[in-house]
Motif scaffolding. Structure first.
Motif, PDB file in Angstrom:
ATOM      1  N   THR A   1      38.563  43.966  61.815  1.00  0.00           N
ATOM      2  CA  THR A   1      39.682  44.092  62.755  1.00  0.00           C
ATOM      3  C   THR A   1      40.804  44.985  62.252  1.00  0.00           C
ATOM      4  O   THR A   1      41.717  45.314  63.005  1.00  0.00           O
TER       5      THR A   1
ATOM      6  N   PRO B   1      37.338  43.245  69.880  1.00  0.00           N
ATOM      7  CA  PRO B   1      38.203  42.657  68.836  1.00  0.00           C
ATOM      8  C   PRO B   1      38.971  43.682  68.008  1.00  0.00           C
ATOM      9  O   PRO B   1      39.889  43.314  67.270  1.00  0.00           O
ATOM     10  N   LEU B   2      38.628  44.960  68.115  1.00  0.00           N
ATOM     11  CA  LEU B   2      39.235  45.984  67.254  1.00  0.00           C
ATOM     12  C   LEU B   2      40.551  46.470  67.866  1.00  0.00           C
ATOM     13  O   LEU B   2      40.700  47.635  68.268  1.00  0.00           O
TER      14      LEU B   2
ATOM     15  N   SER C   1      32.374  44.541  64.460  1.00  0.00           N
ATOM     16  CA  SER C   1      33.418  43.978  65.320  1.00  0.00           C
ATOM     17  C   SER C   1      34.355  43.049  64.554  1.00  0.00           C
ATOM     18  O   SER C   1      35.462  42.763  65.005  1.00  0.00           O
TER      19      SER C   1
END
Length: 578
Positions: free
Chosen positions: A520, A542-543, A517
């Protein structure tokens, strides 16, 4: 990079000589729209990552586009400002036929509406109102027909016209462009409406420099209308399986031709003989054509040739001695031919060669000895050959080598040690069950690697420790290994990664999604055939740059994937399972 990790083994892509069959050019298919969306979102994401501060002009343009319904005309604005507003409306998908009216008589120079939804004949009245200012027009994949093309007569300075997938026009429609004598670039790629008779219109385009007729399947006999286009430098007739040797004769007088793309046509050695006078030719693509090594008798006369593609032509060693005459060659593709080490003897003095493709040829260790003098070589494709570990010692002096593919060869861990000195390597493909942690350890000196494909290699959690040496990796494929969540801990700090494929590692759990995660920058993530569940999807939030996600054969549902896509992943355009 699907869930099954299928490779390029099966079929030739007659639309792209480097890969397998693709649907990306299907007008109604989702693949083409996906590629467009990926490209657009990638650019936007990159700008956000770089933290670029918009200029005052950019802010004003965006505000105008947000309130576009308030404006009736931009006629009084400077042309460059109107152009920026128009481009932003197209980019943001806000341009409608109603809004288009505001650009009447704005003297726009570039109108690029390729693949834009809803473009039809009624749009052409405003487009043509740009008059002699219009220099470039792209209306690909639109519903514009003959009656729409007739408006172009008012745009006599048009230099670049792109109308790919033009199924709505006829020979009559092509007559309307015959008067555009200032055209230097014209593309009707994948246009079934283009016929031999319709190509008469091209005869008047005397300033044409580039012509693209890829996959136009009705043009046999029409090439004769090109014989007077003496400024033509680039001609693309790839995948026009109607083209035969007879179509080559009219090209013999185009002495300024530099690039000729005609893969997957029916041209034979006899057809190549007609081209022997094209001494300015620098790029020639004959992939999949029924030629033999005998055609090299004529090709060797192309003294300016830099790029030659003879992939899948069925060549044998007989006649290959003529390769020695092509001393300026920078790129040579001989993949999927019946050549052996004997052919490579004739390549040893091609000192300018930078790229060599020997994919699926009958090449072994002895053949690599003939390559040791190619000191300019940057890319070497040896996939599916009989090359083994011993042969790799002959590559040790190729210090400019940046990319090498050793997939499905006989190379083992000991062979990889012979690559340790090639510190310029950026891309390495060694997908093979014979590669283990020991082989990976031999690569730790290759700190400049940006792409590493270990498909099928027997890498364990211990072996993943070596990834800490590859801080520049942007693409990593560990499909089919035996790593667990513990091994992913050694990947989570590779912050440059944009592509990560961990599919077929059946012991990975939701913990893996938590670990990655922090990556990014990821654009593509594949963790198919693992133990990931719906509960783990929350870690994907979060990506934000993620555009492709594959979780096939996992314990996730399409419904939950859709929820996370809508809630947190704005750029995601490819999801499996759907």
């Amino acid at each position: 990079m699907g869930g099954a990790c299928s490779r390029k083994r099966d079929l030739v892509d007659d639309g792209d000589p480097r890969g397998a069959v693709s649907g990306r050019y299907n007008k109604s298919g989702s693949s083409k729209q996906l590629m467009f969306a990926l490209s657009r979102s990638s650019s936007d994401a990159l700008q956000r990552r770089q933290g670029k501060c918009p200029s005052l002009m950019e802010l004003c343009v965006r505000k105008i586009c947000e309130d576009i319904g308030r404006y009736e005309s931009f006629f009084m604005l400077p042309r460059d400002v109107s152009q920026q507003i128009f481009d932003e409306l197209v980019r943001s998908r806000r341009l409608s036929e109603t809004h288009l009216e505001a650009f009447r008589d704005c003297a726009l120079q570039d109108i690029h509406l390729g693949e834009y939804p809803g473009v039809k004949n009624s749009w052409m009245d405003v487009i043509s109102s740009q008059g002699q200012s219009l220099l470039s027009l792209d209306i690909s994949c639109s519903d514009i027909s003959d009656s729409g093309l007739c408006h172009l007569k008012d745009c006599s300075n048009l230099q670049n016209l792109i109308y790919n997938y033009s199924d709505q026009i006829s020979d009559r429609g092509l007559e309307f462009i015959s008067g555009l004598s200032n055209l230097t670039s014209l593309s009707f790629k994948r246009s079934n409406a283009i016929t031999a008779e319709g190509m008469r219109a091209f005869a008047n385009l005397v300033n044409l420099v580039k012509l693209d007729l890829e996959r136009c399947l009705k043009i046999h006999g029409g090439v004769v209308h090109l014989k007077g286009l003496n400024k033509l430098e680039s001609l693309n007739i790839r995948c026009c399986n109607c083209i035969t040797d007879a179509d080559m004769k009219p090209l013999s007088g185009l002495t300024n031709l530099k690039e000729l793309q005609m893969s997957c046509t029916k041209v034979t050695d006899a057809g190549i003989a007609y081209l022997k006078g094209l001494r300015k030719l620098t790029h020639l693509n004959l992939e999949g054509c029924p030629v033999t090594a005998a055609c090299l008798e004529f090709i060797s006369g192309f003294i300016s040739l830099l790029d030659l593609n003879l992939n899948r032509c069925g060549l044998s060693d007989d006649g290959c001695e003529k390769f020695a005459d092509l001393v300026k060659l920078r790129s040579l593709n001989l993949g999927f031919n019946n050549i052996t080490d004997s052919c490579l003897v004739h390549l040893k003095d091609l000192n300018n060669l930078e790229s060599l493709n020997l994919d699926s040829c009958k090449i072994g260790d002895e053949g690599l000895l003939r390559l040791k003098g190619l000191l300019q070589l940057k890319s070497l494709e040896l996939s599916d050959t009989e090359v083994g570990s011993n042969g790799l010692r002959h590559l040790s002096g190729l210090n400019k080598l940046e990319s090498i593919n050793l997939s499905f060869t006989l190379v083992t861990d000991s062979g990889l040690k012979k690559l340790s000195g090639l510190t310029s390597l950026k891309s390495l493909n060694v997908d093979d069950r014979q590669i283990t942690d020991a082989g990976l350890s031999a690569l730790t000196s290759l700190t400049g690697l940006t792409h590493l494909d270990l498909f099928g290699a027997r890498i364990t959690d211990f072996g993943t420790n070596y990834f800490r040496n590859f801080k520049n990796l942007r693409s990593l494929e560990l499909c089919g290994g035996s790593i667990t969540d513990a091994g992913v801990k050694n990947i989570k700090d590779l912050t440059s990664l944009t592509l990560l494929n961990l599919s077929q590692n059946g012991n990975l759990t939701d913990k893996t999604l938590e670990l990655v995660s922090g990556l990014t920058g990821l654009v593509s993530l594949n963790v198919s055939n693992s133990r990931i569940t719906n509960a783990g999807l929350v870690h994907l939030k979060p990506l934000k740059n993620l555009r492709s996600l594959s979780l096939e054969s996992c314990k996730v549902t399409a419904t939950e994937l859709k929820k996370i896509q809508l809630a947190a992943l704005p750029n995601l355009v490819s999801v499996r399972p759907e």
